[in-house]
Design an enzyme around this catalytic site. Structure first.
Site, mmCIF file in Angstrom:
data_model
loop_
_atom_site.group_PDB
_atom_site.id
_atom_site.type_symbol
_atom_site.label_atom_id
_atom_site.label_comp_id
_atom_site.label_asym_id
_atom_site.label_seq_id
_atom_site.Cartn_x
_atom_site.Cartn_y
_atom_site.Cartn_z
ATOM 1 N N ASP A 1 2.788 -15.669 -7.975
ATOM 2 C CA ASP A 1 2.376 -16.710 -8.283
ATOM 3 C C ASP A 1 1.013 -16.880 -9.505
ATOM 4 O OD1 ASP A 1 2.950 -17.166 -5.497
ATOM 5 O OD2 ASP A 1 1.628 -14.815 -5.172
ATOM 6 N N GLY B 1 -1.628 -11.388 -9.101
ATOM 7 C CA GLY B 1 0.130 -11.143 -9.430
ATOM 8 C C GLY B 1 0.898 -12.448 -10.214
ATOM 9 N N VAL C 1 6.625 -7.656 -10.662
ATOM 10 C CA VAL C 1 7.500 -7.261 -10.794
ATOM 11 C C VAL C 1 9.067 -7.177 -10.039
ATOM 12 C CG1 VAL C 1 7.907 -4.198 -9.628
ATOM 13 C CG2 VAL C 1 6.052 -5.462 -10.574
ATOM 14 N N LEU D 1 3.476 -5.363 2.514
ATOM 15 C CA LEU D 1 3.275 -5.022 0.724
ATOM 16 C C LEU D 1 4.104 -4.651 0.726
ATOM 17 C CD1 LEU D 1 -0.827 -3.011 1.159
ATOM 18 C CD2 LEU D 1 0.142 -5.684 0.044
ATOM 19 N N HIS D 2 4.573 -5.067 -0.892
ATOM 20 C CA HIS D 2 5.941 -4.334 -1.483
ATOM 21 C C HIS D 2 5.082 -3.709 -2.933
ATOM 22 C CE1 HIS D 2 5.513 -7.892 -3.968
ATOM 23 N NE2 HIS D 2 5.419 -8.629 -2.694
ATOM 24 N N GLU D 3 5.971 -3.344 -2.981
ATOM 25 C CA GLU D 3 5.658 -2.182 -4.730
ATOM 26 C C GLU D 3 4.893 -3.105 -5.758
ATOM 27 O OE1 GLU D 3 5.377 0.438 -5.611
ATOM 28 O OE2 GLU D 3 5.266 0.588 -7.612
ATOM 29 N N HIS E 1 2.337 -5.780 -5.084
ATOM 30 C CA HIS E 1 1.341 -5.387 -4.512
ATOM 31 C C HIS E 1 0.384 -4.389 -5.401
ATOM 32 C CE1 HIS E 1 2.656 -8.040 -1.014
ATOM 33 N NE2 HIS E 1 1.985 -8.609 -1.667
ATOM 34 N N SER F 1 7.828 -10.448 -0.397
ATOM 35 C CA SER F 1 7.598 -10.267 1.230
ATOM 36 C C SER F 1 8.513 -11.623 1.458
ATOM 37 C CB SER F 1 6.181 -11.009 1.567
ATOM 38 O OG SER F 1 5.277 -10.565 0.859
HETATM 39 O O1 PAF Z 1 -0.941 -14.535 -3.106
HETATM 40 C C1 PAF Z 1 -1.707 -14.326 -1.752
HETATM 41 O O2 PAF Z 1 -1.326 -13.040 -1.107
HETATM 42 C C2 PAF Z 1 -2.989 -14.900 -1.274
HETATM 43 O O3 PAF Z 1 -2.421 -16.671 -1.162
HETATM 44 C C3 PAF Z 1 -4.639 -15.127 -1.607
HETATM 45 C C4 PAF Z 1 -4.582 -14.937 -2.615
HETATM 46 C C5 PAF Z 1 -4.310 -13.197 -0.827
HETATM 47 C C6 PAF Z 1 -5.002 -15.262 -0.814
HETATM 48 O O4 PAF Z 1 -4.820 -15.882 0.744
#
Ligand code: PAF
Length: 304
Positions: free
Chosen positions: A151, A148, A177, A33-35, A37, A187
């Site tokens: 993606d 986010g 962000v 995780l980063h900011e 998320h 990441s």
């Molecule tokens: O974006 C992500 O981190 C992944 O593609 C997700 C949506 C958690 C599915 O594994």
């Protein structure tokens, strides 16, 4: 914050919350995780009485076995960040719990929106994403789910899946962000060396160039060409694609509109990065304006 690792336990908790009148926001993640998320968790926290996040490195969305094994895993760190951000439950299932009948069984096949771009460069990726997200939705039973916008094609695939399957879940896209120099948080940035980190700004320049070009005209091919030119001229960066697309269909629009997306993917020192920006938002161009070295390297004519 409670950690749950069984689907049945998470469903039972969600049902109990729902019958008590709570709304449930859900943030699926693969950890690391980063900011970016955390800002998505905050959006879920603000709009719902309960928040569930998942940390599950989904094997079916990796095209290369080596990438799956190299994916960073530090559940203790991720759980601490989620707890601090106000998550009520972190769902952390084992692979067998998510895929009780095996990895290839009962898959969700996404439609045309998954073709091209990420779909072309990462075969099978969106089938894996759609399948795991459908399974995660079935475990968390959320009212709203948060993703986010970095993606962007994933967001389009999941939105299309929810519409197509008639799932009663609102999909919420959250802003990308960026670091102070404009690089989108990811990441994967941790895998860039010092040169790569600098070279990666070519993606920011390409998006800033696209927003500037949009201010001057609506020609989709011209805007895409200006992005490609910026990336091609950048040292240490290999372009995979640069395009203007409709954010819902991921097809090029006849003419660029304010909500069209400039989307780009490139390899920087072996690390694959993607980014995108709404043409009419003029947000990435502001990072370039704040950094003369960025603006100077956008070709003459694009910013005029
Ligand atoms: O974006 C992500 O981190 C992944 O593609 C997700 C949506 C958690 C599915 O594994």
């Amino acid at each position: 914050m409670r950690t749950i690792d069984l689907v049945a336990d998470l469903q039972a908790q969600s049902r109990a919350w729902r019958s008590a009148g709570s709304t449930i926001g859900f943030v699926p993640t693969m950890g690391a995780l980063h900011e970016g998320h955390i800002s998505v968790v905050r959006a879920a926290r603000e709009a719902n009485s309960r928040v569930i996040a998942s940390v599950f490195v989904n094997p079916t969305q990796f095209s290369e076995e080596a990438d799956l094994h190299a994916y960073p895993r530090d559940f203790e760190r991720d759980a601490a960040l989620l707890e601090k951000a106000g998550v009520d439950i972190v769902f952390h299932p084992a692979v067998d719990e998510m895929y009780p009948s095996g990895l290839g069984e009962s898959v969700v096949r996404p439609g045309a929106v998954a073709e091209g771009f990420e779909g072309e460069h990462r075969p099978g990726h969106f089938e894996g994403v759609a399948t795991v997200v459908a399974r995660l939705f079935n475990a968390a039973l959320p009212d709203r789910a948060y993703f986010g916008r970095k993606d962007a094609q994933q967001l389009a695939v999941i939105s299309a899946m929810v519409r197509g399957l008639g799932l009663p879940i609102e999909i919420v896209g959250c802003p990308t962000v960026r670091e102070s120099d404009g690089l989108a948080m990811s990441s994967r940035n941790a895998r860039l060396d010092a040169d790569g980190r600098h070279h990666a700004l070519a993606l920011v320049r390409a998006l800033a160039g696209a927003q500037a070009a949009f201010a001057a005209g609506r020609d989709v091919t011209g805007i895409a060409a200006s992005m490609s030119r910026i990336i091609d001229e950048a040292p240490g960066v290999v372009l995979e694609y640069a395009a203007v697309v409709d954010p819902r269909t991921f097809r090029p629009p006849a003419a660029a509109a304010g909500d069209s997306l400039a989307a780009v993917a490139a390899r920087v020192g072996g690390v694959r990065l993607i980014d995108n920006a709404e043409l009419g938002a003029a947000d990435v161009v502001r990072f370039a304006a704040a950094a003369p070295s960025l603006i100077a390297s956008i070709p003459q004519g694009v910013l005029s």
